[in-house]
Design an enzyme around this catalytic site. Structure first.
Site, mmCIF file in Angstrom:
data_model
loop_
_atom_site.group_PDB
_atom_site.id
_atom_site.type_symbol
_atom_site.label_atom_id
_atom_site.label_comp_id
_atom_site.label_asym_id
_atom_site.label_seq_id
_atom_site.Cartn_x
_atom_site.Cartn_y
_atom_site.Cartn_z
ATOM 1 N N GLU A 216 -7.272 39.043 -44.231
ATOM 2 C CA GLU A 216 -6.284 38.631 -45.225
ATOM 3 C C GLU A 216 -6.965 38.507 -46.583
ATOM 4 O O GLU A 216 -8.131 38.103 -46.654
ATOM 5 C CB GLU A 216 -5.671 37.286 -44.835
ATOM 6 C CG GLU A 216 -4.875 37.357 -43.549
ATOM 7 C CD GLU A 216 -4.207 36.038 -43.227
ATOM 8 O OE1 GLU A 216 -3.115 35.802 -43.762
ATOM 9 O OE2 GLU A 216 -4.792 35.245 -42.475
ATOM 10 N N HIS A 240 -2.902 34.751 -32.241
ATOM 11 C CA HIS A 240 -2.606 36.133 -32.633
ATOM 12 C C HIS A 240 -3.671 37.123 -32.141
ATOM 13 O O HIS A 240 -3.352 38.167 -31.574
ATOM 14 C CB HIS A 240 -2.504 36.262 -34.157
ATOM 15 C CG HIS A 240 -1.512 35.324 -34.776
ATOM 16 N ND1 HIS A 240 -0.341 34.980 -34.176
ATOM 17 C CD2 HIS A 240 -1.520 34.669 -35.970
ATOM 18 C CE1 HIS A 240 0.341 34.153 -34.967
ATOM 19 N NE2 HIS A 240 -0.361 33.944 -36.055
#
Ligand code: BG6
Length: 484
Positions: A216, A240
């Site tokens: 990210e 995740h």
């Protein structure tokens, strides 16, 4: 190609925490888009429930703003916003008291699907579940949707599972991991189990290693308080990343059905070896590029929470024994880029001689952005002058292959909420799965605490800490470049 929209049955969806951040950013805009797509009919109802004093008109204003914000300022393109808003109502409710519950009961209709979305902190799950039961709101067909974080560790996750199980059957509990709702994540299963060509090679005999990256570019500003308690291990790795690992490593389920798929995922998690300290690297982003560092973002100058984690995992079963799976995730990295790369072994013998160099096939599943699949194959470099080899990508970027409209994938929440209404739990986590994931994660975190280990600082906008690169170099391998 025109995508088919199959309308769902009429439903009543209660969003607890209906004025919260997740409802505003994800849940309500997702419902609006499904309404526009014709999947949610005008005979369905959405009831916001929260502590804030508000009436239905006030809530509609709140949702109007939320939708416009998420649509980039205008819903003119899709239209229908005012009609959608008519389906909304609101109840001021105390999740821990009695206020609002009779009103909520009066708002619900008989004979339609009932779903209760717990878009609240896990501390309220038990209270809400008990009250749904006490006020007799949850019939046998009712569903509850619970958000992550599902616990902070194994003990708290077990406790949450216990509290929910007191009031609901497992078949009624939908634990969301929004990564499972991403189009390309499901494509992973389509690629693996819809094609014959990959399966025979899908094992440690032919695969050298697998890399899973969720990078990210953004930091944790705005969510500092939560994040400083969680860190990348709890926020991303336990859920995740773990789900991605399961889908890439699991055995073919007999059917694409909830328990077939979840049984296979659970076997993967249980087959994971404990991770020794030398195979994990934690990082924390420093200040840089005019942006404050992690410690400023979480407002804790002493914080030793990680905003990056990289590790080498092993799934100990016949398929994968001895073959490493490298995972890394972090904030404030070079780009927002997530992919799974399956790096196949070199050809066992090169008939072209040493000068032809080293070539290998790489299958990349790009989760975001530019969703697609790419297979690197080795070919002859064109032209005369001997046999020189090069690797070229067979690229299937979905936007190109399917057309921009088809590749305008619904947001993960759109799919997952519709699955709740349809009563399909395939893309939701089962209680035992979540517990197994914590059982693997807890000792890694406990190890850091015991050793008093601080994360390595890393320069924002790069690939993460040097030590993470070393994790691979040590094995004679390297991470793939993080690029958007
Ligand atoms: C959330 C995490 O679950 O997933 C966030 O709490 C993270 O920290 C986010 O940023 C990433 O989701 P996506 O869909 O943007 O990749």
């Amino acid at each position: 190609m025109v995508s088919r929209v199959i309308p769902v049955e009429p439903f009543d969806l209660v969003v607890f925490g209906g004025t919260g951040d997740l409802a505003r950013r994800k849940i309500l805009p997702a419902l609006y888009r499904r309404y526009c797509a014709g999947q949610m009919g005008g005979d369905s109802r959405v009831i916001g429930a929260a502590r804030a004093e508000m009436d239905a008109a006030g809530y509609r204003d709140f949702v109007r703003k939320a939708v416009l914000e998420s649509e980039g300022g205008t819903a003119a393109g899709r239209g229908g916003l005012e009609d959608f808003l008519k389906l909304l109502s609101y109840v001021t409710l105390d999740g821990r008291g009695t206020r609002g519950w009779p009103e909520l009961a009066a708002n619900l209709r008989a004979g339609v699907v009932r779903a209760f979305y717990f878009s609240v902190g896990p501390g309220l799950f038990g209270d809400l579940a008990q009250r749904l039961h006490r006020y007799d709101l949850g019939d046998d067909e009712a569903r509850i949707v619970v958000e992550k974080p599902f616990g902070h560790d194994l003990r708290s996750a077990r406790e949450l599972n216990r509290v929910l199980a007191e009031n609901f059957d497992e078949r009624q509990i939908y634990r969301i991991d929004h990564y499972l709702g991403k189009e390309t994540v499901q494509n992973l299963m389509a690629v693996r189990f819809g094609n014959t060509m990959f399966e025979p090679l899908w094992n440690g005999h032919y695969v050298d290693h697998i890399q899973i990256t969720v990078a990210e570019a953004g930091g944790v500003d705005g969510r500092g308080e939560y994040y400083d308690r969680a860190g990348a291990m709890r926020d991303m790795m336990q859920n995740h990343m773990m789900q991605l690992l399961c889908l890439i490593a699991m055995e073919p389920p007999a059917k694409f059905e909830p328990d077939s798929v979840r049984d296979e995922k659970l076997k993967v998690i249980r087959a994971l070896d404990p991770v020794p300290a030398e195979n994990v690297v934690r990082g924390q982003y420093a200040a840089g590029g005019g942006v404050p560092g992690f410690r400023d973002h979480v407002d804790n100058p002493e914080s030793t929470t990680e905003s990056f984690v990289a590790l080498k995992a092993h799934v100990s079963n016949w398929r994968w024994a001895g073959m490493p799976i490298y995972l890394r995730t972090g904030k404030r990295l070079r780009a927002r880029a997530s992919e799974i790369a399956v790096i196949f072994k070199d050809a066992p013998h090169s008939i072209f001689g040493a000068e032809a160099g080293r070539h290998r096939n790489i299958l990349t599943i790009r989760l975001q952005p530019n969703e697609g699949i790419e297979l690197e194959v080795t070919i002859k470099e064109p032209g005369p002058g001997g046999m020189r080899l090069i690797d070229v990508p067979l690229d299937m970027t979905f936007a190109e292959a399917l057309g921009p409209e088809e590749a305008d994938f619904p947001d993960a929440y759109e799919r997952l909420i519709m699955d709740v209404i349809r009563g399909n739990q395939t893309l939701f986590m089962r209680g035992d799965e979540v517990e197994a994931a914590w059982a693997w994660t807890d000792p890694i975190i406990a190890g850091w605490q015991e050793r008093g280990e601080a994360p390595h600082a890393y320069v924002p906008g790069g690939p993460g800490p040097e030590e993470a690169l070393m994790l691979m170099h040590r094995d004679g391998r390297r991470w793939r470049e993080i690029k958007a």
